[in-house]
Design a protein around this motif. Sequence first.
Motif, PDB file in Angstrom:
ATOM      1  N   GLY A  13      -5.657   9.163  -3.966  1.00  0.00           N
ATOM      2  CA  GLY A  13      -4.219   9.375  -4.022  1.00  0.00           C
ATOM      3  C   GLY A  13      -3.387   8.244  -3.473  1.00  0.00           C
ATOM      4  N   ARG A  14      -4.012   7.130  -3.070  1.00  0.00           N
ATOM      5  CA  ARG A  14      -3.274   5.975  -2.582  1.00  0.00           C
ATOM      6  C   ARG A  14      -3.655   4.739  -3.389  1.00  0.00           C
ATOM      7  N   SER A  15      -2.710   3.828  -3.484  1.00  0.00           N
ATOM      8  CA  SER A  15      -2.914   2.608  -4.258  1.00  0.00           C
ATOM      9  C   SER A  15      -2.489   1.402  -3.439  1.00  0.00           C
ATOM     10  N   SER A  64      -7.003   1.792  -6.443  1.00  0.00           N
ATOM     11  CA  SER A  64      -6.579   3.165  -6.173  1.00  0.00           C
ATOM     12  C   SER A  64      -7.741   3.951  -5.605  1.00  0.00           C
ATOM     13  N   THR A  69       4.899   5.590  -6.924  1.00  0.00           N
ATOM     14  CA  THR A  69       4.638   4.384  -7.708  1.00  0.00           C
ATOM     15  C   THR A  69       5.890   3.909  -8.428  1.00  0.00           C
ATOM     16  N   GLY A 123       6.285   7.044   1.781  1.00  0.00           N
ATOM     17  CA  GLY A 123       5.005   6.980   1.089  1.00  0.00           C
ATOM     18  C   GLY A 123       4.401   5.588   1.082  1.00  0.00           C
ATOM     19  N   GLU A 155       0.856  -1.188   0.000  1.00  0.00           N
ATOM     20  CA  GLU A 155       0.000   0.000   0.000  1.00  0.00           C
ATOM     21  C   GLU A 155       0.891   1.237   0.000  1.00  0.00           C
ATOM     22  N   PHE A 156       0.649   2.179  -0.915  1.00  0.00           N
ATOM     23  CA  PHE A 156       1.575   3.314  -1.053  1.00  0.00           C
ATOM     24  C   PHE A 156       0.856   4.505  -1.665  1.00  0.00           C
ATOM     25  N   ASP A 157       1.519   5.695  -1.532  1.00  0.00           N
ATOM     26  CA  ASP A 157       1.026   6.914  -2.172  1.00  0.00           C
ATOM     27  C   ASP A 157       1.310   6.839  -3.671  1.00  0.00           C
ATOM     28  N   ASP A 158       0.425   7.412  -4.455  1.00  0.00           N
ATOM     29  CA  ASP A 158       0.585   7.346  -5.903  1.00  0.00           C
ATOM     30  C   ASP A 158       1.868   8.014  -6.393  1.00  0.00           C
ATOM     31  N   ASN A 159       2.383   8.997  -5.654  1.00  0.00           N
ATOM     32  CA  ASN A 159       3.570   9.710  -6.112  1.00  0.00           C
ATOM     33  C   ASN A 159       4.861   8.894  -5.951  1.00  0.00           C
ATOM     34  N   GLY A 201       2.774   2.682   2.954  1.00  0.00           N
ATOM     35  CA  GLY A 201       2.099   2.502   4.231  1.00  0.00           C
ATOM     36  C   GLY A 201       2.390   1.149   4.855  1.00  0.00           C
TER      37      GLY A 201
END
Length: 222
Positions: A181-183, A178, A159, A207, A153-157, A209
């Motif tokens: 802003g998180r994926s 997604s 990726t 970023g 699990e992470f922030d899109d920025n 999680g």
Amino acid sequence: MENFSDIFKKGFLELEIQSLTLSHIALALSISLLCGLLIFVFYQTFYRGLVYSKSFNILIVMTTMVTTFVILTISSNIILSLGMVGALSIVRFRAAIKDPLDVGFIFWGIAAGIAVGAGLYLFAIITSVVIGLVFAILSMVKFNTSTYLLIVEFDDNVTDEVIKALNNFKYTLRNRTSSLGRSEITVQIRIKQQNTAFVRSISTINGVGRSVLVQFDGDYTE
């Protein structure tokens, strides 16, 4: 002079009843119980699934004995066997069997029951032991690599950084979601056993999680 139809009926009726003695029935059921218990022991000892089901294992023993009972019935009375085949044709089993190995054990029990019901006692015992030994040997063989599911699990920025870390392995994308802003992605990877240090390195990326590594047993639902 008897015609062909009369000869057929006479021969059919002569084969209609074959006596089953109490000793024959007891011996057949005892041998089928022995074969069923052999399968029970091998399944319980070498089962490698997530959750062992004792009720399923007991079902295998019952299947072996019931199959012997059916074969004895068919071999003793041809007319009754036709009725039994018709009755069994309407039976529907709706319980789903997810592990392919469980299907193999059911067929093993049925085959042993058929052999015992046909009077091939020694053959049934020997083949049950041989199949059990083959299963035990294959179960104890350990491979250098294993298949896992990695959930990140992470922030899109970030990726690109996550994908770059995953490119060090052969992986297959199984799922991606997604939201805001998180994926979260789920990938299937093959790595050497106990070589899981990369999970911590992915977790240290700013970023990210969480990252979870789960052993993959082949049962995956989209």
